[in-house]
Design a protein around this motif. Sequence first.
Motif, PDB file in Angstrom:
ATOM      1  N   PHE A   4       0.673  -1.351  -0.016  1.00 50.30           N
ATOM      2  CA  PHE A   4      -0.004   0.008  -0.447  1.00 50.30           C
ATOM      3  C   PHE A   4       0.692   1.397   0.290  1.00 50.30           C
ATOM      4  N   LEU A   5       0.328   2.146  -0.066  1.00 51.76           N
ATOM      5  CA  LEU A   5       0.945   3.793   0.193  1.00 51.76           C
ATOM      6  C   LEU A   5       1.952   3.590   1.176  1.00 51.76           C
ATOM      7  N   THR A   6       1.185   3.028   2.100  1.00 50.34           N
ATOM      8  CA  THR A   6       1.631   4.183   3.226  1.00 50.34           C
ATOM      9  C   THR A   6       2.199   3.345   4.461  1.00 50.34           C
ATOM     10  N   ASP A   7       3.088   3.369   5.010  1.00 48.53           N
ATOM     11  CA  ASP A   7       4.425   2.032   6.164  1.00 48.53           C
ATOM     12  C   ASP A   7       2.823   2.723   7.714  1.00 48.53           C
ATOM     13  N   ASP A   8       1.549   3.263   7.307  1.00 50.21           N
ATOM     14  CA  ASP A   8       1.717   3.833   8.643  1.00 50.21           C
ATOM     15  C   ASP A   8       0.978   2.794   9.476  1.00 50.21           C
ATOM     16  N   PRO A   9       1.123   2.428  10.368  1.00 52.19           N
ATOM     17  CA  PRO A   9       0.473   0.878  11.170  1.00 52.19           C
ATOM     18  C   PRO A   9      -1.353   1.631  11.737  1.00 52.19           C
ATOM     19  N   ASN A  10      -1.310   3.309  11.611  1.00 49.81           N
ATOM     20  CA  ASN A  10      -2.417   3.210  12.116  1.00 49.81           C
ATOM     21  C   ASN A  10      -3.504   3.275  11.399  1.00 49.81           C
ATOM     22  N   MET A  11      -2.856   2.490   9.921  1.00 58.63           N
ATOM     23  CA  MET A  11      -3.988   2.493   8.862  1.00 58.63           C
ATOM     24  C   MET A  11      -3.476   0.763   8.755  1.00 58.63           C
ATOM     25  N   LEU A  12      -2.336   0.236   8.588  1.00 61.61           N
ATOM     26  CA  LEU A  12      -2.147  -0.573   8.356  1.00 61.61           C
ATOM     27  C   LEU A  12      -2.808  -2.148   9.075  1.00 61.61           C
ATOM     28  N   ASP A  13      -3.217  -2.010   9.982  1.00 59.60           N
ATOM     29  CA  ASP A  13      -2.827  -2.880  11.111  1.00 59.60           C
ATOM     30  C   ASP A  13      -4.325  -1.585  11.808  1.00 59.60           C
ATOM     31  N   ASP A  14      -5.176  -1.711  10.897  1.00 60.23           N
ATOM     32  CA  ASP A  14      -6.692  -1.922  11.803  1.00 60.23           C
ATOM     33  C   ASP A  14      -8.028  -1.783  10.577  1.00 60.23           C
ATOM     34  N   TRP A  15      -9.178  -2.423  11.194  1.00 63.36           N
ATOM     35  CA  TRP A  15     -10.469  -2.618  10.092  1.00 63.36           C
ATOM     36  C   TRP A  15     -10.544  -0.951   9.579  1.00 63.36           C
ATOM     37  N   LEU A  16     -10.721  -1.638   7.844  1.00 63.38           N
ATOM     38  CA  LEU A  16     -10.965   0.134   7.412  1.00 63.38           C
ATOM     39  C   LEU A  16     -12.591  -0.481   6.347  1.00 63.38           C
ATOM     40  N   VAL A  17     -13.060   0.281   6.231  1.00 67.17           N
ATOM     41  CA  VAL A  17     -14.079   0.636   5.105  1.00 67.17           C
ATOM     42  C   VAL A  17     -13.693   0.762   3.274  1.00 67.17           C
ATOM     43  N   VAL A  18     -14.443  -0.746   3.261  1.00 63.57           N
ATOM     44  CA  VAL A  18     -14.063  -0.380   1.584  1.00 63.57           C
ATOM     45  C   VAL A  18     -15.192  -0.670   1.146  1.00 63.57           C
ATOM     46  N   GLY A  19     -16.614  -0.142   1.836  1.00 66.67           N
ATOM     47  CA  GLY A  19     -18.275   0.104   1.037  1.00 66.67           C
ATOM     48  C   GLY A  19     -19.199  -1.026   1.452  1.00 66.67           C
ATOM     49  N   PRO A  20     -20.190  -0.033   1.557  1.00 62.38           N
ATOM     50  CA  PRO A  20     -21.402  -1.372   1.568  1.00 62.38           C
ATOM     51  C   PRO A  20     -21.499  -2.765   1.408  1.00 62.38           C
ATOM     52  N   ALA A  21     -21.749  -3.985   2.230  1.00 59.15           N
ATOM     53  CA  ALA A  21     -21.947  -5.174   2.148  1.00 59.15           C
ATOM     54  C   ALA A  21     -22.728  -5.079   0.677  1.00 59.15           C
ATOM     55  N   SER A  22     -24.162  -4.675   0.419  1.00 60.84           N
ATOM     56  CA  SER A  22     -24.328  -4.695  -0.843  1.00 60.84           C
ATOM     57  C   SER A  22     -23.905  -4.842  -1.921  1.00 60.84           C
ATOM     58  N   ALA A  23     -22.579  -4.207  -1.916  1.00 58.40           N
ATOM     59  CA  ALA A  23     -22.082  -3.881  -3.288  1.00 58.40           C
ATOM     60  C   ALA A  23     -21.350  -5.178  -3.995  1.00 58.40           C
ATOM     61  N   LEU A  24     -21.520  -6.016  -2.935  1.00 58.72           N
ATOM     62  CA  LEU A  24     -20.832  -7.549  -3.391  1.00 58.72           C
ATOM     63  C   LEU A  24     -21.748  -8.783  -3.803  1.00 58.72           C
ATOM     64  N   ALA A  25     -23.527  -8.502  -4.432  1.00 55.10           N
ATOM     65  CA  ALA A  25     -24.106  -8.956  -5.083  1.00 55.10           C
ATOM     66  C   ALA A  25     -24.336  -8.985  -6.191  1.00 55.10           C
ATOM     67  N   GLY A  26     -23.861 -10.556  -6.942  1.00 60.32           N
ATOM     68  CA  GLY A  26     -23.601 -10.863  -7.942  1.00 60.32           C
ATOM     69  C   GLY A  26     -21.704 -11.352  -8.122  1.00 60.32           C
ATOM     70  N   ALA A  27     -20.649 -10.589  -6.967  1.00 63.07           N
ATOM     71  CA  ALA A  27     -20.287 -10.659  -7.282  1.00 63.07           C
ATOM     72  C   ALA A  27     -19.047 -11.997  -7.199  1.00 63.07           C
ATOM     73  N   THR A  28     -18.763 -12.947  -7.827  1.00 61.30           N
ATOM     74  CA  THR A  28     -17.487 -13.913  -7.887  1.00 61.30           C
ATOM     75  C   THR A  28     -16.346 -14.110  -8.276  1.00 61.30           C
ATOM     76  N   GLU A  29     -15.680 -14.694  -7.831  1.00 61.92           N
ATOM     77  CA  GLU A  29     -13.952 -14.752  -8.340  1.00 61.92           C
ATOM     78  C   GLU A  29     -13.887 -14.282  -9.598  1.00 61.92           C
ATOM     79  N   ALA A  30     -14.830 -14.918 -10.414  1.00 63.67           N
ATOM     80  CA  ALA A  30     -13.888 -14.386 -11.714  1.00 63.67           C
ATOM     81  C   ALA A  30     -14.841 -12.820 -11.389  1.00 63.67           C
TER      82      ALA A  30
END
Length: 289
Positions: A4-30
């Motif tokens: 990632f573009l930072t080595d700040d543990p405040n960001m790397l070692d915490d839980w960061l939001v990446v969007g609503p769970a609903s965004a995965l509707a229909g998403a597959t590994e492919a």
Amino acid sequence: MSLFLTDDPNMLDDWLVVGPASALAGATEARPHAVRLLGTALRLWRDAAGAPQCRLGSEALAVQQRHGYLWVCPSGRPARPLFDFPEYGEPGRRLVDCGGIGVAVSGLRVIENFLDMAHFPFVHGGCLGMVPHTEVAKYQVEVDAATGEIWATDCRFWQPRASAAHDGSGSEVLYKYRVMQPFSAMLYKSSHRAGALDAIGLFLQPLDDEHVIAHTLLACYDDVSSDAELIAFQQTIFGQDKPILENHAFKRMPLEGRAETPTRGDTSSVTYRRWLRERGMRFGVRQAA
């Protein structure tokens, strides 16, 4: 070397939001759902059991679904559990995802603005404030020894229209603020239901040091407004803040020196900046000249 573009543990070692769970509707590994976090492209999907999965290249990253959102720990070694949000599961509350809005400024600026009541009459006139009701009454701020979270309590401000459900007649509104992470905060405010407080979560997805996506979640008591009205109200408020935030002289948060002088109403901001300094925060911070 960090992927990632930072080595700040405040960001790397915490839980960061990446969007609503609903965004995965229909998403597959492919055909995964693509997001950006800390300057890096991630792929997300659900496996056959419905569990969220996250990949950076061929590397699997720690991911979980909570509070209606997806959270990723970039290092895979979270320094602490994700914060609790007890109001999310309380019977009778409406849960409304108000969408994500991009903001071209450090996420630290966005959280500080969220804590600031003094701007209400000038930026949100007619809704969250109105001249001449400009005084910020004294309130209490402390860092909880058990959780390390910032709490601002006994906050009161006169507002013409505090939420989508209010009729515009104006009233003194009770506020409580809570900062759980550098990029996550909650607001509790007087509800349309007597004696109850609505909860508003602000969870920031850091794209890089000067860009975030702000995700807002309501956990409220409101049997009057439609979802569309609730979302429109929150987006209107945030839309008023966005140009102010993006026109700061410094896109990143100054934590040292006297680049910006606080006023009497800035107790939460002063505490937040000190809290960030004590954590050794570097991401999204303007380094002293």
